[in-house]
Design an enzyme around this catalytic site. Structure first.
Site, PDB file in Angstrom:
ATOM      1  N   ARG A 197       0.868  -1.087   0.068  1.00 16.78           N
ATOM      2  CA  ARG A 197       0.082  -0.074   0.019  1.00 16.78           C
ATOM      3  C   ARG A 197       0.890   1.314  -0.142  1.00 16.78           C
ATOM      4  O   ARG A 197       0.670   2.321   0.596  1.00 16.78           O
ATOM      5  CB  ARG A 197      -1.143   0.003   1.229  1.00 16.78           C
TER       6      ARG A 197
ATOM      7  N   LYS B  39       3.819  11.345 -11.243  1.00 13.08           N
ATOM      8  CA  LYS B  39       3.044  10.544 -12.175  1.00 13.08           C
ATOM      9  C   LYS B  39       3.789   9.250 -12.462  1.00 13.08           C
ATOM     10  O   LYS B  39       5.021   9.243 -12.888  1.00 13.08           O
ATOM     11  CB  LYS B  39       2.732  11.251 -13.358  1.00 13.08           C
TER      12      LYS B  39
ATOM     13  N   GLU C  36      11.388  18.659 -25.030  1.00 13.11           N
ATOM     14  CA  GLU C  36      10.814  19.140 -23.547  1.00 13.11           C
ATOM     15  C   GLU C  36      11.473  20.185 -22.894  1.00 13.11           C
ATOM     16  O   GLU C  36      10.588  21.073 -22.276  1.00 13.11           O
ATOM     17  CB  GLU C  36      10.735  17.831 -22.748  1.00 13.11           C
TER      18      GLU C  36
ATOM     19  N   LYS D 211       8.656  23.130 -13.824  1.00 19.96           N
ATOM     20  CA  LYS D 211       7.790  21.904 -13.359  1.00 19.96           C
ATOM     21  C   LYS D 211       7.216  21.999 -12.003  1.00 19.96           C
ATOM     22  O   LYS D 211       6.112  21.592 -11.520  1.00 19.96           O
ATOM     23  CB  LYS D 211       8.177  20.622 -13.941  1.00 19.96           C
TER      24      LYS D 211
ATOM     25  N   GLU E  60      -3.605  17.401 -11.386  1.00 24.27           N
ATOM     26  CA  GLU E  60      -4.284  17.791 -12.699  1.00 24.27           C
ATOM     27  C   GLU E  60      -5.599  18.077 -12.497  1.00 24.27           C
ATOM     28  O   GLU E  60      -6.407  17.623 -13.511  1.00 24.27           O
ATOM     29  CB  GLU E  60      -3.785  16.736 -13.830  1.00 24.27           C
TER      30      GLU E  60
ATOM     31  N   ARG F 220      -1.802  21.950 -14.620  1.00 22.79           N
ATOM     32  CA  ARG F 220      -0.887  21.027 -14.974  1.00 22.79           C
ATOM     33  C   ARG F 220      -0.955  20.506 -16.505  1.00 22.79           C
ATOM     34  O   ARG F 220       0.198  20.072 -16.993  1.00 22.79           O
ATOM     35  CB  ARG F 220      -1.017  19.746 -14.116  1.00 22.79           C
TER      36      ARG F 220
ATOM     37  N   ASN G  39       1.305  19.715 -21.320  1.00 21.32           N
ATOM     38  CA  ASN G  39       0.995  18.756 -22.236  1.00 21.32           C
ATOM     39  C   ASN G  39       0.899  19.618 -23.774  1.00 21.32           C
ATOM     40  O   ASN G  39       0.363  18.938 -24.784  1.00 21.32           O
ATOM     41  CB  ASN G  39      -0.241  18.050 -22.140  1.00 21.32           C
TER      42      ASN G  39
ATOM     43  N   HIS H 297       1.364  17.835 -27.086  1.00 20.24           N
ATOM     44  CA  HIS H 297       1.285  16.427 -26.767  1.00 20.24           C
ATOM     45  C   HIS H 297      -0.170  15.706 -27.533  1.00 20.24           C
ATOM     46  O   HIS H 297      -0.060  14.521 -27.688  1.00 20.24           O
ATOM     47  CB  HIS H 297       1.357  15.992 -25.275  1.00 20.24           C
TER      48      HIS H 297
ATOM     49  N   HIS I  48       0.581  12.457 -29.139  1.00 21.08           N
ATOM     50  CA  HIS I  48       0.300  11.294 -28.886  1.00 21.08           C
ATOM     51  C   HIS I  48      -0.380  10.463 -30.334  1.00 21.08           C
ATOM     52  O   HIS I  48      -0.286   9.601 -30.462  1.00 21.08           O
ATOM     53  CB  HIS I  48      -0.874  11.061 -27.918  1.00 21.08           C
TER      54      HIS I  48
ATOM     55  N   HIS J  25       9.733   9.814 -28.327  1.00 18.99           N
ATOM     56  CA  HIS J  25       8.674  10.716 -27.530  1.00 18.99           C
ATOM     57  C   HIS J  25       9.112  12.088 -28.012  1.00 18.99           C
ATOM     58  O   HIS J  25       7.996  13.089 -28.467  1.00 18.99           O
ATOM     59  CB  HIS J  25       8.425  10.534 -26.353  1.00 18.99           C
TER      60      HIS J  25
END
Ligand code: GLY
Length: 369
Positions: free
Chosen positions: A131, A153, A195, A237, A247, A252, A256, A259, A263, A276
């Protein structure tokens, strides 16, 4: 509390202020061997498990294990195959089982040693085993130092759905050794720079100017300059994460930028065709052209991004034979789409972006060209 950057000659610390989940990002040169001391400072540890991949283990495993073994806790290492396919349910289950066999408990600390794949995977092991146990990120790619190792994340992929299962689980610390940049293949290094450019466009025009004025130092991988570049990206960041950790407010989402297009490009060109960061570079230019078509940004500001990305050896356009329509369909399936509306982060100038969600599909399609 806001992010603070404290510069010294040799190392920099960026603080991420998240109440009881706050942590420091330590950025230095040849500082991998300080991991033992850093882990020791956490206190109340019985055991450290390093999770890494087959490539990174050969490069840095020994230094990290040697440093950790100077403490009196048990130290183990678990190695996964290098590559995106390790972010899978089956590898995750193997790692859980190995943790159990090694006697891992709530006083175990995980050290994620590697790029984005290892950071996301090891972070999710930390978020879920028992946990939740503590973990430290040691990112070893440029992309991971400026993005994925900061902000909590973590997760794995499902077949056809990247990062679909995961958690927000903040590390106890992030340790960045700028010397790792030297060992990166040119393509990985350049992809990571996309980035870096992104932060300039979304949040900081002065930083963008600095990048434009120092392309030579960036391409030489100058350690001192890159230390400051990484620190600024982490600071930017950290500000976003501090103000929208999960988010929920929309802040946040600015991370992206490029992105939504990226994607779709990754999915339609076939995963692995573009790195990427390469797809981010093309995606940022698509987004900026879309912003231009909507009268939100000048063509000069798109041209500045284009020129900088070209100088940093990044791709800026898609091959003509790659069909555009399926990419618009892929954008509609993106997990960030809400109520069937494709959402875009679009710039209004260098240093500022906005969330826009009522875009005509035909304009999105045209922006690919
Ligand atoms: N990489 C985007 C984020 O951390 O939110």
């Amino acid at each position: 509390m806001k992010a603070e950057v404290a510069l010294t000659v040799e190392s920099t610390t960026v603080h991420v202020g998240l109440s009881e989940r706050s942590y420091d990002i330590h950025i230095g040169l040849n500082n991998l061997s300080t991991i033992g001391e850093l882990a020791g400072e956490l206190g109340d540890i019985s055991h450290v498990v390093v999770i890494t991949d087959s490539n990174v283990r050969d490069l840095y495993g020994e230094t990290v294990l040697k440093s950790l073994s100077q403490n009196d806790f048990q130290v183990d290492i678990m190695t996964v195959p290098a590559g995106e396919s390790s972010k899978s349910v089956s590898i995750l289950e193997e790692l859980w089982q190995q943790m159990l066999s090694l006697g891992a408990d709530r006083k175990t600390v995980i050290v994620a040693l590697g790029g984005g794949v290892v950071g996301d995977l090891a972070g999710f092991v930390a978020a879920s085993y028992g946990r939740g146990v503590r973990f430290i990120q040691i990112p070893t790619t440029l992309l991971a130092t400026v993005d994925s190792s900061v902000g909590g994340k973590v997760g794995i992929n499902l077949p056809g759905a990247k990062n679909m299962v995961g958690a927000f689980w903040q590390p106890q610390a992030v340790l960045i050794d700028v010397a790792v940049l030297e060992s990166l293949p040119a393509r990985d290094y350049h992809a990571g720079l996309a980035e870096v450019v992104k932060y300039g466009v979304i949040q900081d025009e002065d930083f963008f100017n600095q990048l434009e004025n120092n392309v030579g130092l960036i391409l030489e991988r100058d350690a001192e300059f890159m230390r400051d570049v990484i620190a600024r990206c982490c600071e930017l960041k950290a500000y976003v994460v501090e103000n929208d950790e999960r988010e929920t407010s929309g802040l946040r989402a600015i991370l992206n930028y490029g992105h939504t297009f990226c994607h779709a490009i990754e999915a339609c060109a076939g995963y692995g065709t573009y790195m990427h960061g390469e797809a981010v570079a093309i995606g940022m230019l698509c987004a900026s052209r879309l912003a231009e078509a909507l009268g939100r940004i000048t063509s000069e500001d798109t041209a500045r991004q284009h020129n900088l990305l070209v100088q940093l050896n990044l791709p800026i356009a898609l091959p003509q034979d790659l069909k555009r329509e399926p990419m618009v369909e892929a954008m509609k399936r993106d997990k960030k789409t809400e109520h069937g509306k494709i959402r875009f982060i679009l710039p209004t100038r260098i240093g500022h972006v906005e969330l826009v969600d009522d875009v005509d599909e035909a304009l999105a399609l045209a922006a690919f060209n």
